[in-house]
Design a protein around this motif. Structure first.
Motif, short mmCIF file in Angstrom:
data_model
loop_
_atom_site.label_atom_id
_atom_site.label_comp_id
_atom_site.label_asym_id
_atom_site.label_seq_id
_atom_site.Cartn_x
_atom_site.Cartn_y
_atom_site.Cartn_z
N ILE A 252 0.84 -1.20 0.00
CA ILE A 252 0.00 0.00 0.00
C ILE A 252 0.87 1.25 0.00
CG2 ILE A 252 -1.66 1.33 1.36
CD1 ILE A 252 -2.93 -1.28 2.22
N LEU A 253 1.92 1.24 0.80
CA LEU A 253 2.82 2.40 0.85
C LEU A 253 3.44 2.65 -0.52
CD1 LEU A 253 4.64 1.86 4.28
CD2 LEU A 253 3.25 3.84 3.63
N GLU A 254 3.83 1.60 -1.21
CA GLU A 254 4.44 1.76 -2.53
C GLU A 254 3.48 2.41 -3.52
OE1 GLU A 254 5.62 -2.11 -3.65
OE2 GLU A 254 7.26 -2.25 -2.18
N ARG A 255 2.19 2.20 -3.34
CA ARG A 255 1.20 2.69 -4.28
C ARG A 255 0.49 3.95 -3.80
NH1 ARG A 255 2.00 -2.51 -4.70
NH2 ARG A 255 1.61 -3.64 -6.65
N LEU A 256 0.97 4.53 -2.74
CA LEU A 256 0.22 5.62 -2.11
C LEU A 256 0.30 6.93 -2.88
CD1 LEU A 256 -1.57 5.53 0.33
CD2 LEU A 256 0.28 6.48 1.70
N GLU A 257 1.23 7.06 -3.80
CA GLU A 257 1.26 8.27 -4.61
C GLU A 257 -0.02 8.43 -5.42
OE1 GLU A 257 3.42 10.78 -4.50
OE2 GLU A 257 4.27 9.66 -2.82
N LEU B 186 -1.32 22.49 3.73
CA LEU B 186 -2.31 21.55 3.22
C LEU B 186 -1.95 20.17 3.73
CD1 LEU B 186 -2.51 22.60 -0.55
CD2 LEU B 186 -4.19 23.12 1.20
N LEU B 187 -2.91 19.45 4.31
CA LEU B 187 -2.66 18.05 4.60
C LEU B 187 -2.24 17.35 3.32
CD1 LEU B 187 -5.63 17.11 6.96
CD2 LEU B 187 -3.31 17.75 7.60
N GLU B 188 -1.40 16.32 3.44
CA GLU B 188 -0.84 15.69 2.25
C GLU B 188 -1.92 15.19 1.30
OE1 GLU B 188 1.90 14.43 -0.51
OE2 GLU B 188 2.03 15.86 1.15
N THR B 189 -3.00 14.64 1.85
CA THR B 189 -4.07 14.15 1.00
C THR B 189 -4.73 15.31 0.25
OG1 THR B 189 -4.47 12.30 2.50
CG2 THR B 189 -6.27 12.89 1.01
N ILE B 190 -4.94 16.42 0.93
CA ILE B 190 -5.51 17.62 0.30
C ILE B 190 -4.54 18.17 -0.74
CG2 ILE B 190 -6.35 19.95 0.73
CD1 ILE B 190 -8.16 17.85 1.86
N SER C 112 -3.20 17.12 -8.38
CA SER C 112 -3.78 16.41 -9.52
C SER C 112 -4.64 17.34 -10.36
CB SER C 112 -4.62 15.22 -9.02
OG SER C 112 -5.81 15.66 -8.37
N ARG C 113 -5.32 18.29 -9.72
CA ARG C 113 -6.13 19.25 -10.48
C ARG C 113 -5.24 20.28 -11.18
NH1 ARG C 113 -11.71 18.42 -9.40
NH2 ARG C 113 -11.90 19.78 -11.20
N LEU C 114 -4.14 20.68 -10.53
CA LEU C 114 -3.21 21.64 -11.14
C LEU C 114 -2.59 21.04 -12.39
CD1 LEU C 114 -1.64 24.37 -10.92
CD2 LEU C 114 0.09 23.11 -9.61
N GLU C 115 -2.22 19.77 -12.34
CA GLU C 115 -1.52 19.15 -13.45
C GLU C 115 -2.43 18.87 -14.65
OE1 GLU C 115 0.30 15.82 -11.56
OE2 GLU C 115 2.11 16.96 -11.00
#
Length: 924
Positions: free
Chosen positions: A454-459, A554-558, A564-567
């Motif tokens: 899960i950690l490996e895929r958390l990005e 910003l919390l990391e999730t936020i 993702s919206r910026l990109e």
């Protein structure tokens, strides 16, 4: 252990000031060693580092600790006991029982059981007595509410644990009688009467005798009260375990007593609804007309809000009256708690309705959940944080880890225990910001993945944590993306734009940085503060106030959602990243320009707070075409400010200088020469001779045609630290003049420091003292505290090598204190070593061995090889050899190992200075 004793002493007198002598007596139990007052001062410094620095207050008479009452279980327990006792006296046993049980739940064993009880003989008995009294009151409340059968098992255990407490026996007799067991009640009296006679030689007291007589007479008032029926309301039953949140629950309880409108705010998925429902359930006994939940999440039409609340209250009015009027009339004379859940999309309408209802119904309390505050008079707002993370509150169990283990036990029971304390599980909780929804969704994935996977895929967390909950009635599924996306849609268009742009910041940022990076193309500089405030109010941005400055995060999730919206717009994303890069480039230029002056330490602290952003800027320079030269300049300026040394990360400085300079083939000659000089300097300080030799040779080649100040500086530093050549003193003096001529004040002062240091080690006494005095004078003239700390150390060093080692201890102690005061991690590495030399020169070889061990541990922590620093290594080996000869190899090793094992080498050094300075000192 003594550090924990000190903390306990201060906490047991929280809010007051304890004299130093009293604290010393308590911490050492009347057997304080010489220098205990100074050791206490160091313990206080260590506590300040471990806790919030503002908690511990220094007063001319002593020390105190300032904590909110809610932060201490003893204060919370006492407050709940008072409230419960008052409720019992007021004839409300239901509320009394709830309050008293809540207070008793704070106990996790005997008080201060992990500390020596003899040090707290005036505290522990009082706490035990308070607990016993609350137990008596709690049993009394349960009996009054018609629950004799429920308390009998508890009373049996209490009479066994407190056999001489007559109140518990009387309550046990009453409970037995009220459950129809009159014979057992009378037998109970005979048992306690015999016990009192055998143990104390006394008869039962008045209360026991009166209870015995009333049972014999079958007094009517002894009949059990009818059990209360279930409190009115519509709260749903909990379907999963509720984890943690004790402090927030206590805070909500107090706020509901102080205010009639309490709003829980926080980021989506943080657990506002669950917390509100648990708090409401706990508060239910205090509201005779019930606790009612109105879930507004499914509501899309504001005009139907009043009707939705009426439906939640069970009102079926078919008249033409407005629903708000019907609700207000219904609640007018009632004592009720109304929970308005998920108000963020109707915040203005929910606020208006709340205000109307509160004005109409004096007995009404409202507990609301919303991602944005209501902003009405009388509102109290509580920001709900993520669950506590591993290591966040010392040894206290992590709420986030507990939740992960609990939910994993439901989803993947075979391996759930492995998740409770593992390092990967702790990292997963940290990267998910302790957000309960994210943790629960991660637990679902444990049926098919390990924590490490899960950690490996958390990005790509929004795809990974996207298992929707079946049967969700809301307009969005409870996926992580759905919850965060809902918050995004509730923002204005400019707030969404700022959110996207803020996502380029790593960690926190200042208002100045947000204005520099996020303005343009839709956002004016003057609008940033208002937009930030709006995002704070909507629980998107977290405002942190430290050191008199607000920083935004910003919390990391936020942040990842915003990124993702910026990109989605590549050109926009690139432009914002470049503005971020330019801002931190300008910041480091300014820091280097203002280096060696009154702003020196504030700059170091500010740069430390910006480490994540600086790394992001350097990484962009490394990967973005044409930006390597900017990155080199950033790394050079950070080295000029001693930033890498201040934070004990010189290896990172070398990494950036090497990778960035190597990535730019057309780097200007002067920039490349300066970068090489900085690399050489860092390598020299680390004792890395091969790298230092290579870099120094590059500098020498670059300066073959003109003796530039950087080249002279590195040549002098190399001759000093590697060869120990006296000729380095003159070269460093020439480099100093060259930097001064170029107007590089900070570089010139750094050369002055190295010149004075080299003179102390390699020049005659008169030259050494001349250079030392010049260095001290210059540091004082600049008003630079970092420089002052090193000038003070240099004074001690010069005393050790050319004067009286006993006189060196004062400046060295002062230098260590100054270094601690500015949180300098690099300076103590050398100061503790120099103190060892002074102590050894005074003949205290056992103490010198311990200090050498402590200094070695500090060097290992910072990656320094002393053998590569010739003058330092020479004095070190002399001190070590003398101590080993005088003590013997085995004794020396024991002392050295003892010093190396010390948790705090700085505290050890201060303590040993006090010991050797005492007139009664003897060798260990």
């Amino acid at each position: 252990m003594r550090l924990r004793v000190l903390l306990a002493v201060l906490l047991t007198h929280a809010g007051g000031i304890l004299p130093v002598d009293t604290i010393v007596d308590r911490v050492w139990g009347g057997n304080a060693p010489a220098g205990a007052r100074n050791t206490l001062q160091n313990y206080v410094l260590r506590l300040r580092r471990a806790l919030d620095p503002g908690l511990i207050r220094t007063h001319r008479r002593g020390y105190g600790i300032d904590v909110e009452p809610s932060a201490l279980d003893t204060h919370r327990f006492a407050a709940l006991a008072r409230q419960g006792g008052a409720a019992l006296e007021a004839g409300d046993p239901e509320r009394a029982a709830a309050l008293l049980r809540e207070g008793l739940a704070l106990w996790r064993g005997d008080p201060l059981s992990d500390l020596p009880s003899e040090l707290f003989q005036d505290v522990i008995p009082g706490l035990v007595e308070q607990r016993t009294q609350v137990l008596e009151l709690c049993i009394e409340a349960d009996l009054r509410r018609g629950r004799p059968g429920d308390v009998l098992p508890e009373l049996r255990a209490l009479t066994e644990r407190h056999p001489l407490c007559e109140r518990f026996w009387a309550q046990r007799m009453l409970a037995l009688y009220q459950t129809g067991r009159q014979g057992e009640a009378l037998a109970c009296y005979r048992e306690v009467a015999t016990l009192l006679a055998e143990e104390l030689g006394v008869d039962p007291g008045d209360e026991l005798r009166a209870m015995h007589q009333r049972i014999l007479n079958a007094a009517p008032e002894l009949v059990a009260a009818p059990a209360r029926t279930r409190t009115a309301g519509n709260l749903p039953a909990e379907t999963t375990t509720f984890i943690g949140r004790e402090s927030q629950l206590a805070r909500i309880h107090r706020l509901l007593e102080l205010s009639r409108l309490v709003t829980l705010t926080g980021v989506g998925g943080v657990g506002k609804t669950r917390l509100a429902l648990r708090a409401a359930r706990q508060a239910a006994p205090g509201f005779g007309d019930g606790v009612w939940l109105a879930d507004l999440a499914p509501l899309s039409e504001p005009d139907l809000l009043d009707r939705a609340v009426a439906d939640a209250l069970g009102l079926r009015d078919q008249s033409a009256r407005p629903a708000a009027e019907v609700v207000a009339e219904h609640l007018r004379d009632r004592s009720a708690l109304l929970v308005l859940d998920n108000c963020e999309h109707l915040v203005e309408d929910a606020a208006a309705l709340s205000l109307r209802l509160l004005r109409a119904a004096p007995g009404l309390r409202i507990l609301a959940t919303s991602r944005e505050r209501f902003g009405v008079p009388g509102e109290h707002v509580l920001l709900v944080p993520g669950l506590s993370l591993p290591g966040q509150h010392g040894a206290a169990p992590s709420e986030a880890l507990r939740l992960l283990a609990d939910r994993a036990a439901a989803c993947a029971p075979a391996s759930s225990q492995a998740y409770a304390d593992s390092a990967p599980a702790a990292e997963l909780c940290r990267r998910l910001d302790g957000i309960p929804l994210a943790i629960e969704l991660a637990a679902v994935r444990l049926t098919s993945l390990t924590v490490e996977q899960i950690l490996e895929r958390l990005e790509d967390r929004f795809r990974l944590l996207a298992a929707p909950r079946r049967g969700t009635p809301h307009r969005y599924q409870h996926t992580l993306r759905g919850v965060i996306g809902w918050s995004y849609e509730l923002c204005t268009s400019t707030e969404r734009l700022l959110w996207r742009r803020l996502s380029v910041f790593a960690g926190t940022c200042e208002l100045e940085a947000a204005e520099a990076v996020c303005t343009g193309d839709g956002i004016a500089p003057g609008d940033v503060l208002d937009l930030l405030t709006g995002l704070v109010d909507k629980s998107i941005v977290v405002a942190e106030h430290t050191g008199g400055t607000a920083r935004y995060r910003l919390l990391e999730t936020i942040r990842q959602y915003g990124m993702s919206r910026l990109e989605e717009d590549t050109a926009e994303a690139t432009g914002v990243r470049l503005r971020h890069n330019d801002h931190y480039h300008r910041m480091t230029v300014r820091a280097a320009t203002e280096w060696c002056g009154p702003a020196e330490v504030p700059w170091l602290l500010r740069l430390r707070a910006e480490v994540p952003n600086i790394r992001a800027a350097l990484e962009l320079c490394r990967t973005h075409p044409g930006r390597a030269a900017v990155g080199v300049e950033i790394a050079i300026n950070l080295t000029r400010t001693r930033f890498w040394f201040f934070g004990c990360t010189p290896s990172e400085g070398r990494h950036w200088l090497e990778s960035l300079a190597g990535a730019q083939s057309d780097l200007p000659d002067d920039a490349r020469a300066l970068a090489t000089a900085m690399k050489a300097w860092i390598a020299l300080c680390q004792g890395d001779r091969p790298a230092a030799r290579r870099f120094a040779e590059h500098c020498r080649t670059a300066g073959a045609h003109s003796a530039t100040a950087p080249a002279l500086y590195i040549e002098g530093a190399y001759d000093f630290l590697v060869h120990g050549s006296p000729g380095c003193v003159e070269r460093l003096a020439l480099a100093r003049d060259g930097f001064r001529a170029a107007g590089l004040t900070g570089d010139a002062h750094m050369t002055t420091m190295l010149w004075a240091m080299a003179a102390a080690f390699l020049s005659p006494r008169e030259t050494a003292w001349h250079a030392c005095r010049a260095y001290v004078t210059e540091a004082e003239a600049y008003g630079a505290e970092w420089a002052r700390s090193w000038a003070t150390w240099c004074t001690g060093l010069t005393e050790v090598l050319h004067g009286d080692p006993a006189r060196a201890l004062g400046p060295l102690r002062d230098a260590l204190g100054r270094q601690q005061a500015i949180d300098n991690s690099w300076g103590p590495v050398w100061t503790v070593e120099t103190i060892a030399w002074a102590v050894g020169a005074l003949g205290h070889h056992g103490r010198a061995a311990r200090l050498l061990g402590a200094a070695d541990r500090l060097r290992r922590d910072t990656g320094v090889a002393l053998i590569g620093l010739h003058p330092f290594y020479t004095v070190h080996t002399r001190t070590e050899s003398l101590a080993r000869d005088r003590l013997g190899p085995e004794a020396y090793s024991r002392k050295w190992n003892r010093g190396a094992a010390a948790d705090d080498g700085i505290a050890l050094a201060l303590t040993l200075i006090d010991e050797v300075s005492s007139p009664d000192v003897t060798e260990e």
